[in-house]
Design a protein around this motif. Sequence first.
Motif, PDB file in Angstrom:
ATOM      1  N   MET A  20      64.376 151.110  87.303  1.00  0.00           N
ATOM      2  CA  MET A  20      63.096 151.238  87.977  1.00  0.00           C
ATOM      3  C   MET A  20      62.356 152.451  87.436  1.00  0.00           C
ATOM      4  O   MET A  20      62.966 153.399  86.920  1.00  0.00           O
ATOM      5  CB  MET A  20      63.310 151.385  89.482  1.00  0.00           C
ATOM      6  CG  MET A  20      64.134 150.253  90.092  1.00  0.00           C
ATOM      7  SD  MET A  20      63.354 148.633  89.869  1.00  0.00           S
ATOM      8  CE  MET A  20      61.930 148.826  90.963  1.00  0.00           C
ATOM      9  N   LEU A  21      61.043 152.454  87.565  1.00  0.00           N
ATOM     10  CA  LEU A  21      60.240 153.553  87.054  1.00  0.00           C
ATOM     11  C   LEU A  21      60.663 154.886  87.657  1.00  0.00           C
ATOM     12  O   LEU A  21      60.628 155.920  86.990  1.00  0.00           O
ATOM     13  CB  LEU A  21      58.756 153.297  87.347  1.00  0.00           C
ATOM     14  CG  LEU A  21      58.105 152.094  86.644  1.00  0.00           C
ATOM     15  CD1 LEU A  21      56.634 152.012  87.001  1.00  0.00           C
ATOM     16  CD2 LEU A  21      58.282 152.192  85.146  1.00  0.00           C
ATOM     17  N   GLU A  22      61.083 154.845  88.932  1.00  0.00           N
ATOM     18  CA  GLU A  22      61.452 156.091  89.614  1.00  0.00           C
ATOM     19  C   GLU A  22      62.686 156.747  88.997  1.00  0.00           C
ATOM     20  O   GLU A  22      62.917 157.942  89.169  1.00  0.00           O
ATOM     21  CB  GLU A  22      61.703 155.815  91.096  1.00  0.00           C
ATOM     22  CG  GLU A  22      60.473 155.381  91.881  1.00  0.00           C
ATOM     23  CD  GLU A  22      60.075 153.930  91.615  1.00  0.00           C
ATOM     24  OE1 GLU A  22      60.902 153.191  91.027  1.00  0.00           O
ATOM     25  OE2 GLU A  22      58.954 153.552  91.992  1.00  0.00           O
ATOM     26  N   ARG A  23      63.503 155.973  88.302  1.00  0.00           N
ATOM     27  CA  ARG A  23      64.717 156.519  87.672  1.00  0.00           C
ATOM     28  C   ARG A  23      64.433 157.195  86.346  1.00  0.00           C
ATOM     29  O   ARG A  23      65.301 157.891  85.804  1.00  0.00           O
ATOM     30  CB  ARG A  23      65.731 155.393  87.452  1.00  0.00           C
ATOM     31  CG  ARG A  23      66.406 154.870  88.696  1.00  0.00           C
ATOM     32  CD  ARG A  23      67.406 153.798  88.326  1.00  0.00           C
ATOM     33  NE  ARG A  23      68.387 154.255  87.345  1.00  0.00           N
ATOM     34  CZ  ARG A  23      69.204 153.442  86.664  1.00  0.00           C
ATOM     35  NH1 ARG A  23      69.122 152.131  86.853  1.00  0.00           N
ATOM     36  NH2 ARG A  23      70.069 153.928  85.802  1.00  0.00           N
ATOM     37  N   ASN A  48      60.161 162.225  82.823  1.00  0.00           N
ATOM     38  CA  ASN A  48      58.805 162.378  82.310  1.00  0.00           C
ATOM     39  C   ASN A  48      58.824 163.269  81.082  1.00  0.00           C
ATOM     40  O   ASN A  48      59.515 164.294  81.059  1.00  0.00           O
ATOM     41  CB  ASN A  48      57.893 162.987  83.379  1.00  0.00           C
ATOM     42  CG  ASN A  48      57.778 162.114  84.614  1.00  0.00           C
ATOM     43  OD1 ASN A  48      57.292 160.991  84.541  1.00  0.00           O
ATOM     44  ND2 ASN A  48      58.250 162.626  85.750  1.00  0.00           N
ATOM     45  N   LYS A  54      57.033 158.048  79.833  1.00  0.00           N
ATOM     46  CA  LYS A  54      58.286 158.046  80.571  1.00  0.00           C
ATOM     47  C   LYS A  54      59.462 158.186  79.604  1.00  0.00           C
ATOM     48  O   LYS A  54      59.348 157.929  78.399  1.00  0.00           O
ATOM     49  CB  LYS A  54      58.436 156.773  81.391  1.00  0.00           C
ATOM     50  CG  LYS A  54      57.301 156.542  82.382  1.00  0.00           C
ATOM     51  CD  LYS A  54      57.186 157.663  83.409  1.00  0.00           C
ATOM     52  CE  LYS A  54      58.262 157.563  84.472  1.00  0.00           C
ATOM     53  NZ  LYS A  54      58.099 158.561  85.550  1.00  0.00           N
ATOM     54  N   ALA A  77      51.380 149.869  85.191  1.00  0.00           N
ATOM     55  CA  ALA A  77      51.175 151.157  85.853  1.00  0.00           C
ATOM     56  C   ALA A  77      50.335 152.114  85.008  1.00  0.00           C
ATOM     57  O   ALA A  77      49.978 153.202  85.484  1.00  0.00           O
ATOM     58  CB  ALA A  77      52.525 151.801  86.170  1.00  0.00           C
ATOM     59  N   TYR A  83      51.197 153.594  82.063  1.00  0.00           N
ATOM     60  CA  TYR A  83      51.899 154.601  81.271  1.00  0.00           C
ATOM     61  C   TYR A  83      51.690 154.314  79.784  1.00  0.00           C
ATOM     62  O   TYR A  83      51.746 153.165  79.354  1.00  0.00           O
ATOM     63  CB  TYR A  83      53.387 154.604  81.596  1.00  0.00           C
ATOM     64  CG  TYR A  83      53.700 155.158  82.963  1.00  0.00           C
ATOM     65  CD1 TYR A  83      53.666 156.530  83.200  1.00  0.00           C
ATOM     66  CD2 TYR A  83      54.003 154.309  84.024  1.00  0.00           C
ATOM     67  CE1 TYR A  83      53.925 157.037  84.459  1.00  0.00           C
ATOM     68  CE2 TYR A  83      54.272 154.807  85.293  1.00  0.00           C
ATOM     69  CZ  TYR A  83      54.229 156.178  85.504  1.00  0.00           C
ATOM     70  OH  TYR A  83      54.483 156.679  86.757  1.00  0.00           O
TER      71      TYR A  83
END
Length: 230
Positions: A3-6, A9, A148, A178, A180
């Motif tokens: 997932m993006l949250e994992r 940056n 990311k 999103a 990115y």
Amino acid sequence: MVMLERLGNLAGEHVQAYRLVNSKFPPIALFDDVADADEFDVLYQIQALTNPRLSNQIGVLELIPRREIPFGIPGCSYAIAPFTHINPAGSRFSDGSFGVLYLAATMETALAEVRYHQNRYWSQVQGLNFERFVFRGLSCSFVDAAMKDAASVPLTDPLYDPDDYSHARRLGSALKQAGYPGLRYLSVRAPGNYCWALLTPKAVVSIVQAAHYEMIWNGQITSVSKISET
């Protein structure tokens, strides 16, 4: 699925990376002849009057917003090509509905990635006993701001499955939707190295030609060698 949250940056650093393109397809200089979108539109219309094959050479311009084209940089045409000439079969991070500019941390990593995919493609062509493929090496400078980072995701994760791209494609679509601009990830074909999947060319600062390389096919890629410095 990752997932993006994992994902981490990236810090917005200047990055030098590498890419190979088939040398039989010459670069389209039209993008490099202008400084902005207005100049491009005018020049495109003029050239289209005398070159009926221009649309095939340029690709499908509607696939990329003009605001994302880095007009005025060295090698703009190289930066744009993956986004206007999209492989409908897709790639690791794309289902074929959008383009991706793939880059590698070293030329050796780029060669390993391309060698694998050349082997996979040409092994499906019946009767091909011998062939020579020549590639143009490209050196790309870009800024990884807002991208990311999947470098902390282990190679055992489905994201890096060597043949099944379904998980990676779902991540690529999520990143694209999103907004990115790109993703750093681990090289599957050259473990221990990094690759990048740029989802827009606007982060590119320059792309310049490096050396030429040849790959010899004899039932598989049997040799890879540098054949010129430029």
